[in-house]
Structures are given as C-alpha cells and as structure tokens.
Scaffold this motif. Structure first.
Motif, short mmCIF file in Angstrom:
data_model
loop_
_atom_site.label_atom_id
_atom_site.label_comp_id
_atom_site.label_asym_id
_atom_site.label_seq_id
_atom_site.Cartn_x
_atom_site.Cartn_y
_atom_site.Cartn_z
N LEU A 87 0.75 -1.28 0.12
CA LEU A 87 -0.10 -0.21 0.01
C LEU A 87 0.85 1.46 -0.13
CD1 LEU A 87 -2.62 -0.82 2.62
CD2 LEU A 87 -2.82 -0.83 0.41
N PHE A 88 0.27 2.37 -0.61
CA PHE A 88 1.07 3.60 -0.53
C PHE A 88 -0.25 4.89 -0.39
CE2 PHE A 88 3.51 7.07 -2.41
CZ PHE A 88 4.22 7.33 -1.39
N ILE A 89 -0.11 5.61 0.56
CA ILE A 89 -1.27 6.31 0.79
C ILE A 89 -0.50 7.97 0.53
CG2 ILE A 89 -2.82 7.35 2.25
CD1 ILE A 89 -2.47 4.76 3.92
N VAL A 90 -1.11 8.55 -0.63
CA VAL A 90 -0.80 10.00 -0.68
C VAL A 90 -1.83 10.84 -0.12
CG1 VAL A 90 0.43 9.46 -3.04
CG2 VAL A 90 -1.96 9.82 -3.11
N ASP A 91 -1.14 11.37 1.25
CA ASP A 91 -1.83 12.24 1.76
C ASP A 91 -2.45 13.75 1.40
OD1 ASP A 91 -3.14 13.25 4.26
OD2 ASP A 91 -1.45 13.10 5.54
N GLY A 92 -3.85 13.77 1.06
CA GLY A 92 -4.05 15.14 0.74
C GLY A 92 -4.24 16.01 1.71
N LEU A 93 -4.05 15.86 3.10
CA LEU A 93 -4.48 16.44 4.08
C LEU A 93 -3.33 16.87 5.04
CD1 LEU A 93 -7.93 14.89 4.95
CD2 LEU A 93 -7.59 17.12 3.69
N ALA A 94 -2.22 16.53 4.78
CA ALA A 94 -0.86 16.77 5.55
C ALA A 94 -0.58 18.00 6.03
CB ALA A 94 0.27 16.06 4.90
N ASP A 95 -1.04 19.17 5.31
CA ASP A 95 -0.82 20.48 5.78
C ASP A 95 -1.96 21.29 6.09
OD1 ASP A 95 -1.57 20.53 3.09
OD2 ASP A 95 -0.65 22.43 2.75
N ARG A 96 -3.09 20.63 6.14
CA ARG A 96 -4.42 21.19 6.23
C ARG A 96 -4.82 21.42 7.75
NH1 ARG A 96 -9.66 20.90 2.44
NH2 ARG A 96 -11.42 22.32 3.70
N TYR A 97 -4.70 20.22 8.29
CA TYR A 97 -5.15 19.92 9.66
C TYR A 97 -3.92 19.70 11.02
CZ TYR A 97 -9.63 19.20 7.47
OH TYR A 97 -10.61 19.21 6.57
N ASP A 98 -4.19 20.30 12.18
CA ASP A 98 -3.38 20.17 13.09
C ASP A 98 -3.46 18.64 13.74
OD1 ASP A 98 -1.92 22.30 12.37
OD2 ASP A 98 -3.43 23.58 13.70
N GLY A 99 -2.47 18.24 14.68
CA GLY A 99 -2.87 17.03 15.44
C GLY A 99 -2.81 15.66 14.95
N LEU A 100 -2.46 15.65 13.54
CA LEU A 100 -2.34 14.44 12.57
C LEU A 100 -1.17 13.55 13.17
CD1 LEU A 100 -2.83 15.99 9.02
CD2 LEU A 100 -4.64 14.99 10.69
N ASP A 101 -1.69 12.15 13.28
CA ASP A 101 -0.63 11.19 13.76
C ASP A 101 -1.01 10.11 12.42
OD1 ASP A 101 0.67 9.04 14.43
OD2 ASP A 101 0.59 9.21 16.56
N ARG A 102 -0.33 10.21 11.27
CA ARG A 102 -0.61 9.48 10.39
C ARG A 102 -0.25 7.88 10.67
NH1 ARG A 102 -4.75 11.51 8.35
NH2 ARG A 102 -4.37 12.85 6.72
N GLU A 103 0.97 7.73 11.44
CA GLU A 103 1.05 6.32 11.59
C GLU A 103 0.12 5.71 12.53
OE1 GLU A 103 4.68 8.29 10.26
OE2 GLU A 103 3.26 8.88 11.70
N ALA A 104 -0.30 6.32 13.38
CA ALA A 104 -1.42 5.99 14.27
C ALA A 104 -2.74 5.54 13.48
CB ALA A 104 -1.88 6.77 15.33
N ALA A 105 -3.01 6.49 12.66
CA ALA A 105 -4.37 6.70 11.90
C ALA A 105 -4.32 5.69 10.70
CB ALA A 105 -4.70 8.08 11.20
N TRP A 106 -3.25 5.32 10.25
CA TRP A 106 -2.95 4.58 9.06
C TRP A 106 -2.32 3.19 9.44
CZ3 TRP A 106 -1.80 9.13 5.46
CH2 TRP A 106 -3.16 9.87 5.25
N HIS A 107 -2.10 2.87 10.74
CA HIS A 107 -1.74 1.78 11.39
C HIS A 107 -0.19 1.19 10.53
CE1 HIS A 107 -5.56 -0.13 12.91
NE2 HIS A 107 -5.31 1.26 13.16
N GLY A 108 0.51 2.35 10.35
CA GLY A 108 2.06 1.85 10.03
C GLY A 108 2.11 1.91 8.53
N ALA A 109 1.13 2.07 7.78
CA ALA A 109 1.02 1.85 6.30
C ALA A 109 2.00 2.98 5.77
CB ALA A 109 -0.21 2.08 5.63
N PRO A 110 2.65 2.81 4.59
CA PRO A 110 3.77 3.96 4.07
C PRO A 110 2.79 4.89 3.48
CG PRO A 110 3.92 1.98 2.95
CD PRO A 110 3.15 1.61 4.00
N TYR A 111 3.29 6.28 3.55
CA TYR A 111 2.49 7.42 3.00
C TYR A 111 3.26 8.20 2.44
CZ TYR A 111 3.40 9.92 7.43
OH TYR A 111 3.81 10.46 8.49
N ALA A 112 2.79 9.38 1.73
CA ALA A 112 3.37 10.56 1.32
C ALA A 112 2.85 11.65 2.09
CB ALA A 112 3.44 10.65 -0.24
N PHE A 113 3.83 12.71 2.50
CA PHE A 113 3.52 14.05 2.86
C PHE A 113 2.84 14.78 1.57
CE2 PHE A 113 4.13 18.42 3.88
CZ PHE A 113 3.88 18.62 5.18
#
Length: 772
Positions: A377-403
């Motif tokens: 899997l690879f998640i391209v994050d469309g919201l990385a700079d939009r909201y505060d308090g994001l924890d992508r490792e927790a939200a996506w259970h360690g799946a690899p992603y792009a800022f």
C-alpha cells in the motif's frame, strides 16, 4: 477504431522491450521493493531521454552539460553536480534524476528558474558558470508523486502531446518520479465491458466528457458531458500510451488507474453471477454501481480490465484506486474482505504492484489497511498540511504514506499556500521515531499556476535537513527573474509573509475571488467549499505589486516576470473585491443611490480592468482552453460537445441539481480573460443593475434564474482570442494605480516579521551553506 487500437497493441511489446533495454536500472520502481540489479559492464541506463529533454528545455545550452548515468545505491536516488565553466557534469541515478541535478545547478549556481509556469533562462550567459566544487544531493524519500485525480479534468482533459511533453519535462526537472496517468482510461472501460454484454452505444453514453471523467473514475458520477466518440477514445488511448512511454523512458513510474468494481447500469441483468451494490448519489449525480469484489465475477472483470490496460498502456508498478470515495456505501459488504479481493486481483495481474490510495476525509479506512499487506500500500496524503494534530502512523496503522498537499481546489487562480507548514512539518514527520513517511505528493486539483509553491514543495524531497523558509524565498526572488534586485527581494518577502505563510488548522488553499462568485451582497466565497474570508493580510500582495513594478528593466523581460506581474496584480485586484463589496452592500441598505452607483461603477470598472490585464498572458486566457477542447472533435457535434464539457466544468459544473443543490457551481472558478468579460462581468452587471432599479423604484429586485443564465453561456460557441494583447507591466501599473486611489487604500498596515533590510546578494550560497 480497431485499426488504431491494433496498431497500439502491436507496438506495445516492441516498445516495452526497448524501454527495458535502455533503462534497466529503473525497471523496478522504488515503490515495488527497491532498485533492480545493474550489471557492472554496461551503463546503468541510457541518458538519451534526459539529453533529449534538456535540448527541449535549454536548446542553446544543452551541449554544455555532460549527463553521466550512475547506479542507484541501496540508499536511493542521488545526483551530483560538478564541472568547469562551460562544461557542467551531472551524475544521477535515472534520466529524471539527471534532470533534477540540472535543475539544482540552474537554481543554485546559474541562478535562473524553470518554473511551472514561467522561466528566466533567457538570462543565462552564453557560457555556463562553473559550480563551486562538487555538490551531491540524496533524495530523502523514495516516492516523489505528482498529480491529483482531478487534474485531468480541471487542467488536462484537452491538452495535446506538446503540452504533456512539457509537463513531463518539468515534473522530471523538479525531481518527481511517480505520475498519475488517467488519459485513455475511458478506452479500457469501453473495451472491457463490451465483453460483459454492453453495446458500444451504451458504453459511449455512460462515459462522461473528458473534463468530467475523473469523478466517473472515482465512482462519483457518470454520463454528463458525453457521449464520447470512438475516434476520441482512440486519440485519448494513443496519447495516454505516449505519456506512459515517455515517463518510463525517463525512469519515472506511470501510476495507472486500478480496477475496484465500477460497473455500468444494469450489470446484473447481463451478468447474474455478479451482485452489485448501488452507490446512491453524489451531490446530485447518480453514482455508478459497485460490483461486489467477493463475487465470482469480480476477478474475471478485473482480469479483463488489466489485460486490456496492459495492451493499451503497458504495465506499471503502481495502480491508484479508492474504495467508496466521498460517501460511497459498502451496502453490507465487509470492507476488509472487499479490499483483499481487490488486492488479490491486482496482484494476479501485476505481481508485486503497489496499491496507491488518496488520504482524504475518512479514506482509506483502517478496515482496508488491516486487511491487506501494508507493504503493498502507499497512501498519498491530501491533508498533511491542512489540519493540526495529525498522527498518520496511528491513523493508518503504519502503512507507508507520502506527505502531500492540495494547495488549490478546482484549479483556482488564487496564489498562496501553507508553505511554512511544509517547511517545518515535512522534516518533523520524516525524522520522528518509527515514521512511515516515504514520500511527497504534490496534489493540486488543477495545475498550471502557483509556481513558487510547486518549486518549494518538490524541493523538500531533496533535503535531509529542515528548509530555511526565509532564505529559500530570498534565493527564489533572485533566480525567478535571473538576477538580484532589491525590489524583487522585497516583493517576495512580502509574498512569503502573506499568501505563502498561511497556517494549518482549517484550509490548505487561499480564498478565491468574489468577482467570480454568484452575485449577492453577502457572498464570502465563489466555490461552496472555499475559505470565506481573507487568510492573510491583503496589504502584502498590494505592496508586493508595487515592488515588482520597480524591478530593474533588464529583469522585466523574462517570461517568469511577465507571468508574475500579471498574477500578483490579478491577486491584488481580487483581494480588493472583499473590501469593495461590503461598501456596495452598505450603500444599498442605506438607500444611498448616488453612492451605490459610484461603488457599483468601481466594481464594474475593476472587472473590465481585470479582463484587460489577464489578456496580456496566454496562461490567463479562456480562448486557448476552448480552442483545445474543440480541436478534439472530428465533427461539428463532437466539437460542440467538447466545448460544452470544457465550459461547464468552469461554471455550472454539471446539471441543475448538482450545480445548485449539490453546491458544485463555480467550484472551478478562474480569473481568465474572456471568462471575466463575458461571464462574470455580465453576471454582476445584471445583478447590480437590478439593485439599481430596485433603489430607484422602491420595488424588490427582479428574481434571476442564475443556472439558466449560466448554462446558456455553456451552450454558446463564441470564439475567444488565443494570442495575448497589451503590455502586462502597463496593465499591472493601472491596477496598482486603481488600488492606490480605491476605497480600501487607507493607512498601510505593517506586516509582522518583515525585515527592515532584505539581503539580495547571493542570498543562499548552496555550496557554502548546505542547508540551502
């Protein structure tokens, strides 16, 4: 149709062999498990595609570069820059990476810019300057992804090969190595479902017009703007193949659409073994049905889809698709089981391939993520700079992603972005313990504007230390126009502290213009989901315009300067709409007819001036957009359908229900010459005149059916100029003068953190200061 399709298929195998032969080092994408092994007795890859791109980009200087292929080490891509005067040596790990090295040299040694859009390469000396020693840059992340699903509608639906070729060159130049390619996906669906009981006519009516196809591919809608002809399907397939081939030759990955269950209406009538889940509506449009991925028929449809896609476009290591996008319903189908079935079909067709998903709203769900192999899997994050308090490792259970970032919606012409958030947050997320961040993703909904944002964001992937925000903009001010200038430096410091320092928390884009809004005295936004108020101090843009108009004459001849002076003047005038409209409202509610007429005349005058300003630059003109659309039709009816498709995406977006009840109207508003004059200005004039009559007579204003009026414009066939007219600097000066005497002039506001003196001489020597 079949003759052209057959020719494409016949060529595909030979071309695939050729691509593999010339680019062995890039045969395996970094997203598919690392670099391929490279033999020691031959070059890592053929630098020819990079050399060809360099000749297109720098026809007068390409011969002064030596491009040297290098094997990709386990640590990932890198480039190195060295050489002497007139002979610059670039080493890199793919053809595209070689071009990234060229761009680094241009930016930080030659100090010129090839932006998206605008360039200052006309300021290069005949002999290129020598780099100061050897500079090496290692990619801090393996994935450098570009393009939103929607870009093919808001920007690329009717582009030709020349436009795509330039886009690919500029993407490679800025370090991108993964590009989403939708062009031609309609042909895959068209051919696939003929095998499952559908006629050509049924499928042609189901497929939307090209400008609306991204939302069909996301399972949001169908049919609108069509039907498409076989000839157009052929042309789109041929162009999509050409795009994918060019990306491969440059060592870049064409990310293709995957199959996850979209089917035409009436699927079970023709295929009883395939149960479907109705998906309901999306902002007034009926969604396509969803074939249950657990069914016995799903893998057969998926196999037919991937087989035809392979025949038309070759293979990829990455396939993008999103289950149940923006309100889709599982209808009792367990999402995890559906995800496993979708992944199984993808792996059966393309073993080892990566499933790419968009991080948007609640997508992707943890049920999906936990059900499949996360390494695929690879998640391209469309919201990385939009909201505060994001924890992508927790939200996506360690799946690899792009800022990732979506710095505009609908392809708005507004400038600005949360660039200070990017500069700080990317490195924080990348370096934190157990980080799953593996890339960047540049995801504007429409491309072709905001070049500073694109340049800064893509550079993040080639830095292993935090970016100095102030120093970066100081360096940008110099290279953007090809020379140091105190007024350019001041202008970009103002823009940095204003529209390019907006904060996270709520938005990732700046406000749009009220000139493009559906008329009303209390409107705060043009698009339904845009910010309803200014996101920065408008004084920064107005003062930046004044500074740009004082830049030295020898620097004002570059393409980049001409674009920027129009863009900044456009933005300054657009910002004025937010102070002038409340004054119109106050005069109307105060029943002061004379003052109302004065303010209404100023509003109309601003729109007329704005249209003349925009007419000085082809990139701000409606004419090319409509000409490109009509060029894709082979009959009068096809040309008319394409033109309606291209017009409506900018205005009503869709039918009455989607436009009005769904809120899609003016979602893709643009400040373009022709569109301002004949659409927005006419609309506002009609409204303001109705208020004038109401004040004069004491009667309520006449009701106006805005959708009927707007859609009537969509159905027109008036042609618009395709070549610019007028002097951009002179028109920008007229805007500055207008703002200086306007009702919002008032005392000038001081901008926090503005320096008293701006350093302009070699503001960031990259060789001496690695953090640059």
């Amino acid at each position: 149709m079949r003759s052209l399709r057959s020719w494409i298929v016949a060529c595909s195998s030979a071309l695939a062999v050729l691509v593999t032969a010339v680019t062995p080092a890039t045969a395996t994408s970094p997203s598919a498990g690392g670099a391929a092994a490279v033999s020691r007795d031959r070059p890592a890859f053929d630098s020819g595609p990079a050399e060809a791109a360099l000749r297109r980009l720098l026809p007068h200087h390409a011969g002064q570069f030596d491009l040297v292929p290098a094997s990709r080490p386990a640590s990932g891509d890198y480039f190195a820059v060295s050489g002497t005067t007139g002979r610059v040596r670039i080493r890199g790990t793919s053809p595209a990476v070689l071009l990234s090295g060229v761009n680094h040299y241009l930016k930080y040694t030659a100090r010129v810019d090839i932006g998206w859009p605008g360039d200052s390469t006309s300021k290069l000396p005949k002999k290129l300057p020598a780099p100061l020693g050897t500079v090496r840059r290692d990619a801090s992340v393996p994935h450098r992804f570009a393009l939103n699903d929607t870009d093919d509608g808001y920007s690329g639906a009717y582009r030709n090969w020349s436009s795509y070729e330039k886009q690919i060159d500029v993407l490679a130049l800025h370090g991108v190595n993964e590009v989403f390619v939708q062009m031609g996906a309609d042909a895959v669906y068209y051919d696939t479902f003929q095998r499952f009981g559908y006629t050509k006519r049924e499928l042609a009516s189901w497929i939307p017009g090209p400008a609306h196809q991204p939302w069909w591919l996301m399972q949001n809608m169908s049919a609108f703007g069509g039907p498409v002809s076989e000839k157009m399907l052929d042309r789109r397939a041929a162009l999509g193949r050409k795009i994918a081939e060019r990306l491969r030759r440059l060592g870049m990955t064409p990310v293709l659409p995957g199959y996850y269950g979209t089917v035409p209406p009436g699927f079970t009538d023709r295929n009883p073994a395939g149960p479907v889940v109705p998906q309901g509506d999306w902002v007034g449009f009926r969604r396509p049905d969803w074939l249950d991925p657990r069914s016995e028929l799903f893998p057969k449809v998926a196999a037919a889809f991937y087989r035809r896609q392979h025949e038309l476009f070759g293979d990829s290591a990455m396939y993008k698709m999103d289950l149940l996008h923006e309100g889709g319903t599982p209808g009792g189908v367990p999402v995890g089981e559906a995800a496993r079935a979708v992944m199984n079909s993808l792996q059966a067709a393309h073993p080892g391939a990566t499933w790419v998903l968009l991080g948007w709203q609640s997508n992707p769900s943890t049920q999906l993520i936990d059900a499949v192999d996360k390494s695929k899997l690879f998640i391209v994050d469309g919201l990385a700079d939009r909201y505060d308090g994001l924890d992508r490792e927790a939200a996506w259970h360690g799946a690899p992603y792009a800022f990732g970032t979506i710095p505009n919606f609908g392809g708005h012409t507004t400038i600005g972005a949360n660039t200070a958030v990017w500069a700080a947050r990317f490195d924080q997320w990348r370096t934190k313990p157990d980080s799953a961040l593996r890339g960047i993703a540049y995801l504007p909904e429409g491309t072709g504007g905001n070049p500073a944002a694109y340049d800064l964001f893509t550079e993040l992937a080639w830095r292993t230390k935090p970016l100095d925000h102030s120093a970066w903009f100081a360096a940008y001010a110099e290279r953007r126009y090809g020379g140091a200038d105190p007024h350019a430096a001041r202008a970009w410091e103002l823009l940095r502290t204003g529209p390019y320092s907006t904060s996270s928390g709520t938005w990732s884009e700046s406000q749009d213009s009220l000139f493009t809004a559906r008329p009303g005295l209390t409107v705060g936004t043009s698009a339904s989901w845009s910010p309803s108020a200014m996101r920065y101090d408008a004084t920064t843009v107005r003062e930046a315009l004044a500074e740009l108009l004082q830049v030295a004459p020898e620097l004002r001849t570059s393409d980049a300067y001409r674009f920027d002076v129009v863009d900044v003047a456009r933005q300054a005038l657009a910002n004025r709409s937010r102070t002038l409209l409340p004054q119109i409202k106050a005069a109307y509610e105060g029943k002061d007819l004379a003052l109302f007429r004065q303010r209404a005349a100023e509003w109309k005058g601003d729109l007329a001036l704005l249209d003349r300003l925009l007419a000085t630059d082809r990139r701000f003109m409606l004419g090319p957009w409509l000409k490109d659309a009509r060029s894709w039709g082979s009959t009068g009816a096809e040309r008319s359908a394409a033109e309606f498709d291209a017009r409506s995406i900018l205005t009503t977006w869709g039918h009455r229900s989607g436009s009005e009840s769904g809120g899609l109207r003016d979602y893709a508003n643009r400040e373009w010459s022709g569109l301002i004059r004949d659409f927005y200005a006419v609309r506002w004039t009609l409204y303001l005149d109705s208020l004038d009559t109401a004040l004069a007579t004491g009667q309520p204003p006449a009701a106006i059916d805005w959708f009927e009026r707007d859609n009537a414009w969509n159905l027109e066939h008036k042609s618009y100029p395709v070549e610019p007219t007028g002097d951009p600097s002179a028109l920008a000066e007229a805007v500055r003068a207008s703002l200086g005497s306007g009702p919002d002039a008032g005392p000038r506001m001081r901008v926090a953190s503005r320096p008293a003196v701006v350093q302009i001489a070699r503001p960031c020597d990259v060789e001496a200061r690695p953090e640059c």
